[in-house]
Enzyme design. Sequence first.
Site, PDB file in Angstrom:
ATOM      1  N   GLU A 130     -37.287   0.125 -29.136  1.00  0.00           N
ATOM      2  CA  GLU A 130     -38.214  -0.511 -30.080  1.00  0.00           C
ATOM      3  C   GLU A 130     -39.423  -1.100 -29.367  1.00  0.00           C
ATOM      4  O   GLU A 130     -39.274  -1.717 -28.319  1.00  0.00           O
ATOM      5  CB  GLU A 130     -37.455  -1.630 -30.807  1.00  0.00           C
ATOM      6  CG  GLU A 130     -38.279  -2.415 -31.798  1.00  0.00           C
ATOM      7  CD  GLU A 130     -37.484  -3.593 -32.377  1.00  0.00           C
ATOM      8  OE1 GLU A 130     -36.885  -3.428 -33.440  1.00  0.00           O
ATOM      9  OE2 GLU A 130     -37.472  -4.666 -31.750  1.00  0.00           O
ATOM     10  N   TYR A 174     -45.398  -1.733 -35.545  1.00  0.00           N
ATOM     11  CA  TYR A 174     -43.988  -1.670 -35.161  1.00  0.00           C
ATOM     12  C   TYR A 174     -43.634  -0.202 -34.976  1.00  0.00           C
ATOM     13  O   TYR A 174     -44.060   0.649 -35.760  1.00  0.00           O
ATOM     14  CB  TYR A 174     -43.116  -2.269 -36.280  1.00  0.00           C
ATOM     15  CG  TYR A 174     -41.638  -2.098 -36.020  1.00  0.00           C
ATOM     16  CD1 TYR A 174     -40.919  -3.100 -35.383  1.00  0.00           C
ATOM     17  CD2 TYR A 174     -40.975  -0.924 -36.386  1.00  0.00           C
ATOM     18  CE1 TYR A 174     -39.565  -2.940 -35.111  1.00  0.00           C
ATOM     19  CE2 TYR A 174     -39.619  -0.757 -36.111  1.00  0.00           C
ATOM     20  CZ  TYR A 174     -38.924  -1.766 -35.482  1.00  0.00           C
ATOM     21  OH  TYR A 174     -37.599  -1.601 -35.204  1.00  0.00           O
TER      22      TYR A 174
END
Length: 380
Positions: free
Chosen positions: A190, A101
């Site tokens: 993101e 992530y």
Amino acid sequence: MKLHEYQARDLLARYGIPVTGGGVAVTSAEARAIAEQIGGPVVIKAQVHVGGRGKAGGVKLAQNPAEAKQVAGQILGMDIKGLTVEKVLVAEAVSYEREFYLSAILDRGSKRITMIASAEGGVEIEEVAKTKPEAIIKISAHPTMGLLDFQARELAFRIGLRDGKQARQFAQIASALYRAFVENDASLAEINPLVVKADGSLLALDSKILLDESALFRHPDLAALHDPSAEPEAERRAREAGITYIKLDGNIGCMVNGAGLAMATMDVIKLSGGEPANFLDIGGGAGKEKVKTALQIILSDPNVKAVLFNIFGGITRVDEVARGIIAALEEVPTNVPMVARLVGTNEEAGRALLAESKLIPAATLAEGAQKAVAAAHGEL
Ligand code: GDP
Ligand code: MN
């Protein structure tokens, strides 16, 4: 403003971040054609503005063009968390060994743009924060010098990348993501998951970008990416009427004038044991029409079991608000109980107008919140 995954992907690609190719389809036949061009197994992904599409059945693999057509047919038109899927991204299916992530956000606590990385990618970061907070690495960029190279490398090492080449690639991606965030006035950029392929190289498999609407005037190209069909009906109506509306998960609808007062209202509802169904600010000087639209928006949420009006009349006149409430109730009759705390300019006139209605009066915000909570529980 939210970008679709394919739009975010294209933006990140311009910064040199490795992304998957593929194209967007609005029909299953188009999906099939794209899959034919790609040639191998593909992944079909719903392009809707919600997280967790995977879990909701909006991300599926297809082995060949015929299957791609069939799967796209299932996903197109599907309802995911209240939004209808109108487009799918058809991209080559990638096999990978690990999922990371990586994001850039504006961290209000440190007042800095902060990079967040985790070796626990692929799932929602909120989940990781709950179950394994130690797996989340945060590094704040310098306010004027930006994300420094050593910081980007530190992120790579701290999520466990030991291989020099891989760590370097990760650091490059982190720096590029930071630049993309700053140059496009984003509030979130993101990549989840950022995967490690069998050959050891990294690839952004899913990306999400939120843009700061107040800065959109500087980016006409990005403003043009706005997709009105992807916006929930209530949010579109609110935006067009100049009402700030954010849907929340509770059952007490709130109509308030002023952002600070709206936040305070939500706090007091929580303090009284309730949960707000929304944040709603009709703004200063709102007239009857705006109040009517706001109430219709609140009542369009089926979770709403009670409404609390908290109006402090300054520029906004309480009698105008009362007229708006009456006009709205004429058009959308409802059995939802409503509590009104209306004070300030022309409050007597406003209260007199509402005396005939079924609205439950409250003298203070605390009393209003308590009554709204009781009403939502069917106790009033
Ligand atoms: P999200 O659920 O909305 O975040 O959508 P994602 O695009 O992140 O997809 C969810 C999950 O689907 C990913 O975490 C992967 O596990 C899987 N997935 C997505 N694309 C691919 C792909 O190309 N290959 C494989 N094997 N899995 C994929
Ligand atoms: Mn994802």
